[in-house]
Scaffold this active site. Structure first.
Site: not given
Length: 224
Positions: A27, A88, A136
């Site tokens: 990340d 993600d 999401c």
């Protein structure tokens, strides 16, 4: 870090106890990674067969260094490479508004950034490896549109093939669930789950109250 912890847990099972596994959590935000590092002991790590590398710099992971060749050079694109990469992707988080109502005032589509991240990640997948794209979000601009742009790259068909969900859906988690994309209904490598709520027009619209789920999207490919 939830998805990373889930992968660590599943790969530490008896089925993989004789396999040496390396999981790389990446990340750009070090604070997120610090949270993950703190969660590892609570999840039961370390496991004897799973090594976890947490980093903001992928160049620090030797077997994931790109060769500098094109993603579509037909030679795997990387030296070594990953068996599986889960992207993600940052997104509007529109699929979790039911838990974070204030997000409705701050929805920002991340389409361009998502595509850039997906393209970069794809260069790190080894031959026969799997690439998964997840958000999401429930907006097609961040989901199906990104898939279409990724698959529209030159020579895509020479390097990638869809990794279908159809066979897996005959049993287990996906059994008897309609989760195909309404935007790309013939794409069997995409799956969509919308948040709670019944549709009024009987359009089989991917809402699954039994899951008590947020909204999310997945697409996956296999490198030839």
């Amino acid at each position: 870090g939830g998805k990373t912890l889930a992968m660590i847990s599943s790969l530490s099972s008896d089925a993989f106890d004789k396999t040496s596994i390396c999981i790389v959590a990446h990340d750009v935000d070090m604070n997120r990674l610090k949270q993950l590092r703190g969660s590892l002991p609570r999840a039961g790590h370390p496991f004897s067969n799973v090594n976890v590398s947490i980093t903001t710099e992928l160049q620090n992971v030797p077997h994931l260094r790109p060769t500098g060749a094109s993603n579509y050079d037909g030679n795997g694109g990387v030296s070594g490479g990953a068996d599986l990469i889960l992207v993600d992707a940052p997104c509007s988080s529109s699929g979790v508004i039911r838990r974070h109502a204030s997000l409705r005032y701050h929805l920002i589509l991340q389409t361009e950034l998502q595509l850039e991240i997906l393209r970069n990640a794809s260069q790190l997948v080894k031959k026969s490896g799997i690439l998964v794209y997840a958000t999401c979000s429930i907006f097609h601009e961040e989901n199906e549109d990104v898939v279409v742009m990724f698959e529209s790259q030159p020579e895509f068909d020479n390097v990638w093939e869809p990794f279908d969900f159809d066979e897996q859906e005959k049993e287990g988690f996906w059994k008897n669930m309609s989760t195909k994309s309404s935007v790309l209904p013939d794409a069997s490598h995409l799956r969509v789950v919308l948040p709670l709520g019944k549709s009024d027009n009987n359009d089989n619209s991917n809402r699954h109250d039994e899951l008590n789920s947020d909204g999310f999207f997945m697409a996956r490919w296999k490198r030839k």
